[in-house]
Design a protein around this motif. Structure first.
Motif, PDB file in Angstrom:
ATOM      1  N   ARG A 187       0.830  -1.204   0.000  1.00  0.00           N
ATOM      2  CA  ARG A 187       0.000   0.000   0.000  1.00  0.00           C
ATOM      3  C   ARG A 187       0.867   1.256   0.000  1.00  0.00           C
ATOM      4  O   ARG A 187       0.556   2.233  -0.685  1.00  0.00           O
ATOM      5  CB  ARG A 187      -0.935  -0.022   1.215  1.00  0.00           C
ATOM      6  CG  ARG A 187      -1.872   1.176   1.321  1.00  0.00           C
ATOM      7  CD  ARG A 187      -2.864   1.206   0.172  1.00  0.00           C
ATOM      8  NE  ARG A 187      -3.731   0.047   0.159  1.00  0.00           N
ATOM      9  CZ  ARG A 187      -4.923  -0.010   0.760  1.00  0.00           C
ATOM     10  NH1 ARG A 187      -5.360   1.022   1.452  1.00  0.00           N
ATOM     11  NH2 ARG A 187      -5.662  -1.092   0.669  1.00  0.00           N
ATOM     12  N   VAL A 188       1.948   1.240   0.754  1.00  0.00           N
ATOM     13  CA  VAL A 188       2.856   2.381   0.779  1.00  0.00           C
ATOM     14  C   VAL A 188       3.448   2.619  -0.608  1.00  0.00           C
ATOM     15  O   VAL A 188       3.490   3.751  -1.104  1.00  0.00           O
ATOM     16  CB  VAL A 188       3.978   2.158   1.819  1.00  0.00           C
ATOM     17  CG1 VAL A 188       5.064   3.223   1.685  1.00  0.00           C
ATOM     18  CG2 VAL A 188       3.407   2.186   3.226  1.00  0.00           C
ATOM     19  N   VAL A 189       3.901   1.547  -1.253  1.00  0.00           N
ATOM     20  CA  VAL A 189       4.517   1.678  -2.575  1.00  0.00           C
ATOM     21  C   VAL A 189       3.518   2.215  -3.587  1.00  0.00           C
ATOM     22  O   VAL A 189       3.800   3.154  -4.336  1.00  0.00           O
ATOM     23  CB  VAL A 189       5.072   0.318  -3.047  1.00  0.00           C
ATOM     24  CG1 VAL A 189       5.546   0.412  -4.499  1.00  0.00           C
ATOM     25  CG2 VAL A 189       6.211  -0.126  -2.154  1.00  0.00           C
ATOM     26  N   ASN A 190       2.327   1.637  -3.625  1.00  0.00           N
ATOM     27  CA  ASN A 190       1.388   1.930  -4.698  1.00  0.00           C
ATOM     28  C   ASN A 190       0.603   3.213  -4.508  1.00  0.00           C
ATOM     29  O   ASN A 190       0.045   3.740  -5.474  1.00  0.00           O
ATOM     30  CB  ASN A 190       0.435   0.747  -4.884  1.00  0.00           C
ATOM     31  CG  ASN A 190       1.120  -0.453  -5.499  1.00  0.00           C
ATOM     32  OD1 ASN A 190       1.632  -0.380  -6.608  1.00  0.00           O
ATOM     33  ND2 ASN A 190       1.155  -1.561  -4.784  1.00  0.00           N
ATOM     34  N   THR A 191       0.523   3.709  -3.280  1.00  0.00           N
ATOM     35  CA  THR A 191      -0.179   4.983  -3.064  1.00  0.00           C
ATOM     36  C   THR A 191       0.784   6.159  -3.009  1.00  0.00           C
ATOM     37  O   THR A 191       0.367   7.301  -3.172  1.00  0.00           O
ATOM     38  CB  THR A 191      -0.994   4.957  -1.763  1.00  0.00           C
ATOM     39  OG1 THR A 191      -0.112   4.762  -0.643  1.00  0.00           O
ATOM     40  CG2 THR A 191      -2.035   3.850  -1.798  1.00  0.00           C
ATOM     41  N   GLY A 192       2.070   5.900  -2.726  1.00  0.00           N
ATOM     42  CA  GLY A 192       3.029   6.981  -2.625  1.00  0.00           C
ATOM     43  C   GLY A 192       2.909   7.773  -1.344  1.00  0.00           C
ATOM     44  O   GLY A 192       3.477   8.863  -1.228  1.00  0.00           O
ATOM     45  N   ARG A 193       2.199   7.235  -0.358  1.00  0.00           N
ATOM     46  CA  ARG A 193       2.030   7.939   0.913  1.00  0.00           C
ATOM     47  C   ARG A 193       3.072   7.453   1.925  1.00  0.00           C
ATOM     48  O   ARG A 193       3.483   6.299   1.890  1.00  0.00           O
ATOM     49  CB  ARG A 193       0.621   7.726   1.466  1.00  0.00           C
ATOM     50  CG  ARG A 193      -0.472   8.297   0.575  1.00  0.00           C
ATOM     51  CD  ARG A 193      -1.822   8.272   1.291  1.00  0.00           C
ATOM     52  NE  ARG A 193      -2.844   8.930   0.494  1.00  0.00           N
ATOM     53  CZ  ARG A 193      -3.690   8.312  -0.314  1.00  0.00           C
ATOM     54  NH1 ARG A 193      -3.622   7.000  -0.432  1.00  0.00           N
ATOM     55  NH2 ARG A 193      -4.582   8.979  -1.013  1.00  0.00           N
ATOM     56  N   PRO A 194       3.480   8.318   2.841  1.00  0.00           N
ATOM     57  CA  PRO A 194       4.427   7.887   3.874  1.00  0.00           C
ATOM     58  C   PRO A 194       3.858   6.762   4.720  1.00  0.00           C
ATOM     59  O   PRO A 194       2.636   6.625   4.868  1.00  0.00           O
ATOM     60  CB  PRO A 194       4.643   9.161   4.710  1.00  0.00           C
ATOM     61  CG  PRO A 194       4.229  10.287   3.824  1.00  0.00           C
ATOM     62  CD  PRO A 194       3.139   9.747   2.942  1.00  0.00           C
ATOM     63  N   LEU A 195       4.745   5.967   5.275  1.00  0.00           N
ATOM     64  CA  LEU A 195       4.336   4.823   6.084  1.00  0.00           C
ATOM     65  C   LEU A 195       3.412   5.246   7.221  1.00  0.00           C
ATOM     66  O   LEU A 195       2.387   4.596   7.472  1.00  0.00           O
ATOM     67  CB  LEU A 195       5.575   4.120   6.627  1.00  0.00           C
ATOM     68  CG  LEU A 195       5.345   2.955   7.587  1.00  0.00           C
ATOM     69  CD1 LEU A 195       4.557   1.842   6.917  1.00  0.00           C
ATOM     70  CD2 LEU A 195       6.676   2.415   8.110  1.00  0.00           C
ATOM     71  N   ALA A 196       3.758   6.324   7.922  1.00  0.00           N
ATOM     72  CA  ALA A 196       2.942   6.756   9.058  1.00  0.00           C
ATOM     73  C   ALA A 196       1.519   7.091   8.628  1.00  0.00           C
ATOM     74  O   ALA A 196       0.553   6.769   9.326  1.00  0.00           O
ATOM     75  CB  ALA A 196       3.590   7.964   9.738  1.00  0.00           C
ATOM     76  N   GLU A 197       1.385   7.707   7.468  1.00  0.00           N
ATOM     77  CA  GLU A 197       0.051   8.067   6.984  1.00  0.00           C
ATOM     78  C   GLU A 197      -0.751   6.836   6.603  1.00  0.00           C
ATOM     79  O   GLU A 197      -1.946   6.728   6.907  1.00  0.00           O
ATOM     80  CB  GLU A 197       0.166   9.014   5.794  1.00  0.00           C
ATOM     81  CG  GLU A 197      -1.179   9.477   5.241  1.00  0.00           C
ATOM     82  CD  GLU A 197      -1.032  10.409   4.063  1.00  0.00           C
ATOM     83  OE1 GLU A 197      -1.927  10.403   3.201  1.00  0.00           O
ATOM     84  OE2 GLU A 197      -0.025  11.137   3.996  1.00  0.00           O
ATOM     85  N   VAL A 198      -0.117   5.878   5.930  1.00  0.00           N
ATOM     86  CA  VAL A 198      -0.815   4.658   5.535  1.00  0.00           C
ATOM     87  C   VAL A 198      -1.267   3.878   6.765  1.00  0.00           C
ATOM     88  O   VAL A 198      -2.379   3.347   6.806  1.00  0.00           O
ATOM     89  CB  VAL A 198       0.086   3.796   4.630  1.00  0.00           C
ATOM     90  CG1 VAL A 198      -0.553   2.426   4.379  1.00  0.00           C
ATOM     91  CG2 VAL A 198       0.336   4.501   3.312  1.00  0.00           C
ATOM     92  N   VAL A 199      -0.409   3.796   7.769  1.00  0.00           N
ATOM     93  CA  VAL A 199      -0.777   3.105   9.001  1.00  0.00           C
ATOM     94  C   VAL A 199      -1.972   3.793   9.650  1.00  0.00           C
ATOM     95  O   VAL A 199      -2.938   3.141  10.082  1.00  0.00           O
ATOM     96  CB  VAL A 199       0.422   3.049   9.969  1.00  0.00           C
ATOM     97  CG1 VAL A 199      -0.028   2.605  11.359  1.00  0.00           C
ATOM     98  CG2 VAL A 199       1.483   2.088   9.438  1.00  0.00           C
ATOM     99  N   ALA A 200      -1.949   5.128   9.724  1.00  0.00           N
ATOM    100  CA  ALA A 200      -3.044   5.857  10.364  1.00  0.00           C
ATOM    101  C   ALA A 200      -4.355   5.695   9.609  1.00  0.00           C
ATOM    102  O   ALA A 200      -5.423   5.553  10.212  1.00  0.00           O
ATOM    103  CB  ALA A 200      -2.687   7.338  10.479  1.00  0.00           C
TER     104      ALA A 200
END
Length: 771
Positions: A187-200
């Motif tokens: 999800r981090v790779v394919n959305t381009g969002r930082p890890l912290a944001e994807v987790v939240a």
């Protein structure tokens, strides 16, 4: 108020009758056999030098025929088939595109049907094209030429090993399993969002594990680098990195005169950037998609990339000179043009009216209205059936299916669709009770079967001597080898001469070593290599599996695929990216009936059509799913999911609304069922477009609909609170170190991909995602 995007080249401004009269067949040679309507012909004839073209193709509007004719027109205009890039999302779609383009050209050129059609060497999925480009560029970008492409199962195993080595599996607190960690990483790779944001946003239960996750992903990247391996997501990310380098972007873009993208609503941020870098001025670029059918957000796809596509080519200079011919580098992109395909060739007018009304409530979309000139003896309104509970729903569907069969509609021309696989459980029991045969799509993929993974691991290890995961699996197949011996094999990969097999297994190890030596030598030949691998594996198969005969039949089927691939690396890569979907491990009782009903999730049904369609559980909590109501964008994707289900129907459509759901986890003296509301996507103002039926006796007093609002109360199944909104991802950054593609040592792409910087901040190298 709902935001609708501006539409240009709208040939459907008049009413349906006027529009139907305007439909005509193309007089152009390439489109003659396709019998294109006016809107399709304008898409085909769009001047490639006039800027990018975005075709918004409604459901059942002839998207594939239009795109194939557009590709054929490029070739008629002088574009070599070898300089035409067609990007799809599945191998089946790529094969169909090649077939359609070839057939169109045969008709255009007057060739007989028996003559060979022109080949399209660059027609494939995003990932397969990425793998091919990386194979060619590997020596200059820090990749081993024989790098391994890990399938999802192997990537999960490798990440699981890293998880164990870091001690994360043995902690006193729960840590996410390897499968969850891989999904999060993807999800981090394919959305381009930082890890912290994807987790939240998507994994809030992992919020306290950010440092450990960063450590795990760094170890995962290090393991892949050490083994010269890329996983599925790395392929796109590596291609993205190449296109961020000016020299490599220019080199790759110069290979193609035209780029066509199918199902463009399913692209993620990496794919959107890659497409723009391939044709930065928009010339020769065609995207075909439908924002109303964007339903793959769980894969990282975001419909905003399609909706914002015209803005990428809106006439501003921006960074348009990043790739392309030197003479065009300073020129701004041409404004993109948008063309709508609204004539539907599939469904009846009443079904389209209801579908249009459902999607018209979307918050942001390209404004379009599907219409048809189909005539039928009896055009029924789609039905909205309210029933007491899931048992009544199952009984109603089974009865309706048998009644349609008696009217002459074969079972295989009927389908039952549902949001999630377990929604069909009650129906499956009812169908079995009534002896109605059915096929439900899903199950293990072919390459997940143990015997297939064994053979593929053998070939992967031969192709890439550093592939530790493959070496471990193959070593365990040797008679007399246990985990300790296999571990020693892995530990001595860099210096295999240091490994000494157990005395009892020396002969068996010698046979494997001789095979590997041959497969890695200049004497190796493909596809004879595959036969040698099978010859070595067959005794192991018979020793390890009681059902060896059935599994051997699988391997013979695998062998049938071998001649279609020019090399061992191409064969392994293709199977990792788009594997077949069946194996003998899944075989059950044979389906000997002359007919069968189709059961399918809505995601699996996309692109299909049936004469009669039933949609289960059209209630809040199921559609939208209660786990997909945390944000407005999730709710909008659920609306599109219902729209996709409705537009699969040709003649008959029934939506089912059970009002009572029985549950097993409630307080001892409480009610053991819950009442559900009709889906918020079917509000009161849309009801006149449906044939509604009164609730069955014993149902809830009223079939009220949920409020139509992205923040309306959720289903009682799971009353989650909406997640707080998050800030948009920071803009992408151009990576340093651009170099000449002909220089040495060249761009160290592997360093860009897999080197984890210090600190806790997310980065492209650390999380596999540009920030």
């Amino acid at each position: 108020m709902h935001e609708t995007l501006p539409q240009t080249l709208d040939v459907a401004a008049a009413g349906p009758a006027t529009r139907a009269a305007a439909v005509q067949h193309s007089a152009t040679p390439a489109a003659a056999a396709q019998r294109l309507n006016e809107a399709q012909r304008r898409a085909v004839d769009h001047d490639p030098e006039a800027g990018a073209l975005l075709v918004i193709a409604g459901a059942g509007s002839g998207k594939t025929a239009t795109l194939a004719a557009r590709a054929a027109r490029h070739i008629e205009r002088g574009v070599s088939p070898a300089r035409l890039l067609l990007l799809t999302f599945s191998r089946r779609a790529a094969s169909e595109m090649r077939r359609r383009v070839g057939r169109t050209l045969q008709h255009a050129l007057g060739w007989p049907a028996t003559s060979a059609a022109p080949q399209l060497p660059w027609c494939g999925t995003f990932h397969s094209v990425a793998a091919r480009l990386l194979r060619e560029a590997a020596p200059r970008i820090g990749l081993a030429s024989g790098f391994t492409v890990l399938d999802r199962g192997d990537a999960e195993d490798l990440l699981g090993l890293a998880r164990q080595e870091l001690g994360l599996a043995a902690r006193h607190k729960r840590f996410p399993l390897a499968g969850t960690c891989l999904a999060l990483h993807s999800r981090v790779v394919n959305t381009g969002r930082p890890l912290a944001e994807v987790v939240a946003r998507d994994y809030p239960w992992c919020a306290g594990e950010l440092p450990a996750l960063e450590q795990l992903f760094a170890a995962f990247a290090a393991a892949k680098r050490a083994q010269h391996s890329l996983d599925y997501d790395d392929l796109l990310l590596a291609w993205w990195h190449l296109m961020r380098d000016a020299a490599w972007a220019a080199r790759i873009a110069a290979r193609f005169d035209a780029v066509l993208v199918d199902e463009a609503q399913d692209i993620n941020h990496l794919q959107a950037d890659i497409v723009q870098a391939l044709r930065p001025r928009g010339n020769g670029l065609t995207l075909v998609g439908d924002d109303a059918q964007a339903i793959y957000g769980f894969r990282g796809a975001e419909v905003r990339h399609l909706l914002d596509f015209p803005a990428r080519f809106g006439g501003a200079a921006g960074d348009a000179g990043e790739a392309g011919d030197a003479g065009d580098a300073a020129a701004p992109p041409r404004p993109a043009q948008v063309l709508l395909l609204e004539r539907n060739y599939r469904s009846t007018a009443p079904i389209l009216a209801a579908s249009n009304a459902v999607i018209a409530l979307a918050e942001r979309r390209f404004a379009k209205e599907l219409w048809t000139v189909r005539t039928a003896a009896a055009q029924r309104q789609p039905a909205l059936r309210t029933v007491a509970d899931e048992a009544a729903q199952a009984e109603g569907v089974a009865t309706a299916v048998l009644a349609a069969r008696e009217r002459g509609l074969a079972l295989r021309r009927q389908a039952v669709l549902f949001r999630t696989a377990h929604h069909s459980t009650a129906l499956e029991l009812e169908l079995a009770r009534r002896r109605i045969p059915f096929v439900k799509y899903g199950g293990l993929r072919f390459v997940e079967a143990a015997h297939v993974k064994d053979v593929l691991a053998l070939l992967r290890w031969a192709d890439n001597p550093a592939a530790a995961l493959a070496a471990w699996r193959v070593a365990r197949l040797v008679p007399g080898f246990g985990p300790a011996s296999a571990r020693k094999v892995v530990d001595t990969l860099a210096a295999p001469e240091r490994f000494t097999p157990p005395p009892a297994a020396a002969a068996a190890w010698g046979e494997l070593a001789a095979l590997m030596q041959h497969l890695r030598s200049d004497a190796a030949r493909w596809p004879e290599d595959f036969a040698r691998a099978l010859a070595w594996y067959r005794p192991q198969l018979e020793r390890l599996h009681d059902d060896a005969a059935a599994r051997w039949a699988d391997l013979q089927q695998l062998a049938a695929l071998v001649p279609a691939h020019g090399s061992r690396a191409a064969f392994l890569t293709e199977l990792a990216l788009d594997p077949p979907a069946a194996s003998s491990e899944e075989a059950g009782e044979p389906l000997l009936d002359e007919d069968y009903l189709v059961l399918s999730t809505i995601h699996s049904a996309k692109g299909q059509e049936w004469n009669a369609v039933h949609v289960l559980n059209v209630v809040d909590g199921c559609m939208p799913a209660d786990m997909a109501t945390g944000r407005a964008d999730e709710i909008e994707e659920e609306r599109r999911l219902l729209y996709v289900a409705m537009t699969r129907a040709r003649d008959e459509l029934t939506l089912w609304v059970p009002q009572r759901f029985y549950v097993t986890q409630q307080r001892a003296f409480g009610d053991r069922h819950l009442y559900a509301l009709r889906s918020r996507f079917i509000p009161d103002e849309v009801l006149p477009l449906f044939d509604t039926a009164a609730a069955e006796e014993g149902a809830a007093p009223a079939a009220a609909t949920a409020p139509h609002s992205p923040h309306s109360p959720h289903s009682p199944h799971s009353p989650h609170s909406p997640l707080p909104s998050t800030s948009p991802a920071p803009p992408t950054q151009t990576l340093p170190g651009a170099c000449s593609p002909d220089g040495a040592p060249g761009l160290d792409l592997l360093q860009q991909l897999f080197t984890a910087p210090s600190g806790a901040a997310a980065s492209p190298a650390q999380n596999g995602s540009p920030t």
